[in-house]
Design an enzyme around this catalytic site. Structure first.
Site, PDB file in Angstrom:
ATOM      1  CB  CYS A   2      -0.875   0.020   1.244  1.00  0.00           C
ATOM      2  SG  CYS A   2      -1.922  -1.406   1.401  1.00  0.00           S
ATOM      3  NE  ARG A  27       4.876   1.735  -1.247  1.00  0.00           N
ATOM      4  CZ  ARG A  27       5.516   1.760  -0.086  1.00  0.00           C
ATOM      5  NH1 ARG A  27       6.728   2.237  -0.024  1.00  0.00           N
ATOM      6  NH2 ARG A  27       4.963   1.308   1.007  1.00  0.00           N
ATOM      7  CD1 TRP A  75      -0.060  -5.927  -3.349  1.00  0.00           C
ATOM      8  CD2 TRP A  75       0.133  -6.548  -1.221  1.00  0.00           C
ATOM      9  NE1 TRP A  75       0.497  -7.175  -3.329  1.00  0.00           N
ATOM     10  CE2 TRP A  75       0.622  -7.585  -2.033  1.00  0.00           C
ATOM     11  CE3 TRP A  75       0.155  -6.719   0.163  1.00  0.00           C
ATOM     12  CZ2 TRP A  75       1.137  -8.771  -1.514  1.00  0.00           C
ATOM     13  CZ3 TRP A  75       0.658  -7.896   0.684  1.00  0.00           C
ATOM     14  CH2 TRP A  75       1.142  -8.903  -0.159  1.00  0.00           C
ATOM     15  CG  ASN A  99       0.259   2.433   3.656  1.00  0.00           C
ATOM     16  OD1 ASN A  99      -0.772   2.394   2.990  1.00  0.00           O
ATOM     17  ND2 ASN A  99       1.392   2.940   3.205  1.00  0.00           N
ATOM     18  N   GLY A 100      -0.593  -0.779   6.589  1.00  0.00           N
ATOM     19  CA  GLY A 100      -0.289  -1.610   7.753  1.00  0.00           C
ATOM     20  C   GLY A 100      -1.473  -2.491   8.095  1.00  0.00           C
ATOM     21  CD  GLU A 480      17.831 -12.856  -6.310  1.00  0.00           C
ATOM     22  OE1 GLU A 480      17.246 -13.321  -5.328  1.00  0.00           O
ATOM     23  OE2 GLU A 480      17.488 -11.808  -6.866  1.00  0.00           O
ATOM     24  CE  LYS A 484      14.591 -11.193  -8.812  1.00  0.00           C
ATOM     25  NZ  LYS A 484      15.153 -11.011  -7.557  1.00  0.00           N
ATOM     26  CD  GLU A 487      10.652 -11.759  -7.294  1.00  0.00           C
ATOM     27  OE1 GLU A 487      10.274 -10.919  -6.486  1.00  0.00           O
ATOM     28  OE2 GLU A 487      11.790 -11.740  -7.796  1.00  0.00           O
ATOM     29  CG  HIS A 503      20.715 -36.386  -0.944  1.00  0.00           C
ATOM     30  ND1 HIS A 503      21.152 -37.581  -0.423  1.00  0.00           N
ATOM     31  CD2 HIS A 503      21.829 -35.675  -1.246  1.00  0.00           C
ATOM     32  CE1 HIS A 503      22.474 -37.589  -0.390  1.00  0.00           C
ATOM     33  NE2 HIS A 503      22.918 -36.443  -0.896  1.00  0.00           N
ATOM     34  CE  LYS A 599      11.968  -2.584  -5.469  1.00  0.00           C
ATOM     35  NZ  LYS A 599      12.769  -3.714  -5.950  1.00  0.00           N
TER      36      LYS A 599
HETATM   37  C1  F6R Z   1      12.520 -10.162  -4.905  1.00  0.00           C
HETATM   38  C2  F6R Z   1      12.336  -9.100  -3.956  1.00  0.00           C
HETATM   39  C3  F6R Z   1      11.883  -9.443  -2.584  1.00  0.00           C
HETATM   40  C4  F6R Z   1      12.603  -8.560  -1.567  1.00  0.00           C
HETATM   41  C5  F6R Z   1      12.040  -8.802  -0.164  1.00  0.00           C
HETATM   42  C6  F6R Z   1      12.788  -8.003   0.885  1.00  0.00           C
HETATM   43  O1  F6R Z   1      12.884  -9.702  -6.160  1.00  0.00           O
HETATM   44  O2  F6R Z   1      12.534  -7.946  -4.263  1.00  0.00           O
HETATM   45  O3  F6R Z   1      12.075 -10.782  -2.309  1.00  0.00           O
HETATM   46  O4  F6R Z   1      13.967  -8.841  -1.604  1.00  0.00           O
HETATM   47  O5  F6R Z   1      10.696  -8.452  -0.135  1.00  0.00           O
HETATM   48  O6  F6R Z   1      12.743  -6.651   0.614  1.00  0.00           O
HETATM   49  P1  F6R Z   1      13.809  -5.647   1.193  1.00  0.00           P
HETATM   50  O7  F6R Z   1      15.125  -5.987   0.630  1.00  0.00           O
HETATM   51  O8  F6R Z   1      13.321  -4.292   0.783  1.00  0.00           O
HETATM   52  O9  F6R Z   1      13.786  -5.834   2.692  1.00  0.00           O
END
Ligand code: F6R
Length: 604
Positions: A2, A27, A75, A99-100, A480, A484, A487, A503, A599
């Site tokens: 949000c 975000r 969100w 927010n929250g 990672e 990616k 996502e 395993h 985000k």
């Molecule tokens: C993946 C991604 C998320 C963030 C996670 C933590 O591409 O961006 O997995 O890494 O939400 O966010 P931060 O780093 O802002 O604490």
């Protein structure tokens, strides 16, 4: 996640709110809305989906002269992404955005419903406005009613409220979710849940502390702290540069951010490398006095960089290191000892779970350090020490350059600690520094490489799953790479240690199982190769990424021959990022704003 904006002033309120919300789009959100109070007349508009829908609905709406307004991108957490659940939420004559999460909303709602109050939405937020109006009925004073309401809320929130009973005022409160207010010489007041909507509008901003609440009107900005003491705003100046927020001809922000990695890593290294020394001016060496263990804690991509860090801290600095997923660490009653340095990693500095673990570590008396990309964020303000990653604003929801700069910082930091602990001799250190200087070159995207990956991506649009596999630091890189891909392509992918496949997961091997094999020349090459051969023998489709040609692979993406495994790491990082990008583009997905993702994850 949000986003909140608010405006009080005589300029074009609608446009200011909408363009503020646009700045928060990255975000992630699924609905949006605004409410504007002019004189004693409210106008409110909400729309599900993208902001263009809200823009369309507000096409005919204009304000004339002074007005107050609040806006929100939602969100969904409590209740589906519908128009009724979108903010702002209306009482009888007041609107609220939030927010929250209000954790005790069910209790509050039940009591309010028992008094005959009708709720329109399924959200937790709506209780705030009704509770406020109940309190207003008794107190007859909007600020008293608002202050009382805040004491009745449990959970994490940042909220703005506007009410006809005090029509030229915005009430605000912050507890656990970020919010700031900006002012300018014309007496305008701007609120937002992060810096970007305020850039270019407000010269000075005040970041609220947890527990702050108060109000603004034409003449005043009144802030009370958590002890109900009147406090002066602590203004800091705001950057004026919006340039980095544009796509510069790239198809997506994520693509631009992958290409930017060479520059931002160079920025991250700048001023921190001498011939035989790593310099962190921002650190006091005493931070490491008496430290026998480093504990790293983070979420998502930042957690993967923490895993990379743990290999480097143990290998170079010879210091015991453990890594925690923040959402797990919070509730498992962890043992914390004071000889541990607690390090949190976060691109945003606002991730609720990570922030909470930082608070826990501080309360337990541990020394704390944050590696973060956003100055002035909640974590930066809370930790004892901070290293900024200098990646610049990251707009793509899928993190790329933030990860690259985090790993760069940890490579440097592990050498810095190695020197403090005499764990590496001068020649060893010099050699490592020489390698560090080469990272910016190793992440340059060449046309040839990008074209090859683009072409190859068409063969990976189906199948029943991907396994990214690697050993040592290439295991977190495999995690990672898989994250990616998940996502932005919505295809199932897992990261796995190469040696673990036999395993269990090898049972899945068949031609429709895609293995993305990370095969560095300088780290356990033969061992990793054997693991890939085991998969190849069982007919899994193999895409190998390596400087050494691998004839058992169905597809091969070459990287440059490097001097060290860490440079191979950075080369391969770019390859897995581009592979996900190109697969996602071919599938027609919204690369920068993937479904269901946010985000900045400011709820737990
Ligand atoms: C993946 C991604 C998320 C963030 C996670 C933590 O591409 O961006 O997995 O890494 O939400 O966010 P931060 O780093 O802002 O604490």
């Amino acid at each position: 996640m949000c986003g909140i904006v608010g405006y009080l002033g005589k300029n074009n309120t609608k446009e200011i709110l909408l363009s503020g919300l646009k700045e928060l789009e990255y975000r992630g959100y699924d609905s949006a809305g605004i409410a504007v109070l002019q004189g004693d007349s409210f106008e409110s508009y909400k729309a599900i989906g993208k902001l263009v829908n809200l823009e369309e609905k507000t096409k005919e709406f204009t304000t004339d002269g002074f007005a107050v307004g609040i806006g929100h991108t939602r969100w969904a957490t409590h209740g589906k992404p519908t128009e009724l659940n979108a903010h702002p939420h209306l009482g009888e004559s007041s609107y609220v955005v939030h927010n929250g999460i209000i954790e005790n909303y069910v209790q509050l709602k039940t009591k309010l419903q028992a008094k005959g109050i009708n709720f329109l939405s399924q959200t937790d937020t709506e209780v705030i406005v009704h509770q406020f109006e109940e309190n207003l009925y008794d107190a007859k004073d909007a600020f008293k009613a608002f202050s009382k309401t805040i004491t009745e809320l449990e959970g994490a929130y940042a909220t703005l409220l506007v009410t006809k009973s005090m029509p030229e005022t915005i009430y605000f409160a912050k507890h656990g979710s970020p919010m700031l207010v900006g002012v300018n010489d014309a007496g305008e007041k701007f609120f937002a849940s992060s810096d970007s909507p305020l850039i270019g509008l407000a010269k000075e901003v005040n970041y609220f502390e947890d527990g702050d609440y108060g109000y603004v009107n034409k003449d005043e900005l009144v802030i009370y702290n958590k002890n109900n003491e009147l406090v002066e705003p602590k203004f800091t100046s705001l950057a004026t540069d919006k340039l980095s927020a544009q796509k510069d001809g790239y198809r997506f922000f994520m693509e631009k951010e992958i290409y930017e990695q060479s520059d931002v890593i160079a920025d991250t290294l700048m001023g921190r490398l001498c011939d035989d020394e790593i310099i962190f001016d921002e650190l006091d060496k005493s931070l490491f006095d008496g430290i026998n263990e480093i504990k790293l804690c983070a979420c998502g991509t930042s957690y993967h960089s923490a895993l990379c860090a743990s290999y480097m801290f143990e290998r170079y600095a010879k210091v015991r290191c453990s890594v925690e997923i923040a959402s797990e660490f919070r509730y498992r009653e962890p043992l914390m000892s004071k000889d541990t340095l607690f390090v949190v990693i976060s691109q945003s500095g606002e991730t609720a779970d990570t922030l909470e673990t930082l608070k826990m570590a501080k309360n337990a008396g541990l020394k704390t350090l944050v590696v973060c990309n956003v100055d002035n964020s909640s974590m930066v303000r809370l930790a004892d020490a901070c290293i900024l990653t200098r990646a610049g604003i990251e707009k793509g929801v899928a993190s790329t350059k933030a990860f690259a700069t985090q790993v760069t910082v940890f490579w440097m930091l592990s050498l810095y600690v190695a020197k403090l602990r005499d764990a590496l001799n001068t020649d060893g250190l010099k050699h490592q520094i020489h390698l560090l200087r080469e990272i910016p070159t190793s992440v340059i995207v060449t046309d040839e490489m990008h074209e090859r990956i683009k072409r190859l991506s068409k063969r990976y649009l189906h199948g029943h799953g991907f396994f990214f596999i690697g050993r040592d630091v290439f295991f977190p890189l495999a995690l990672e790479g898989a994250l990616k891909l998940k996502e932005i392509s919505y295809l199932h992918a897992e990261g796995y240690p190469s040696g673990e496949m036999k395993h269990g997961p090898i049972a899945l091997a068949d031609p429709e199982l895609f293995t993305i094999a990370l095969l560095p020349q300088h780290l356990l090459y033969e061992k990793s190769k054997s693991n890939v051969e085991e998969l190849s023998a069982r007919d899994s489709t193999i895409c190998a990424i390596s400087p050494i040609n691998f004839d058992k692979a169905d597809d091969f993406i070459p990287i440059n021959v490097c001097k060290d495994y860490m440079l191979e790491f950075f080369e391969m990082m770019v390859v897995v990022q581009l592979l996900s990008l190109e697969i996602s583009i071919r599938l027609g997905n919204d690369v920068d704003m993937p479904r269901n993702l946010a985000k900045s994850v400011t709820v737990e």
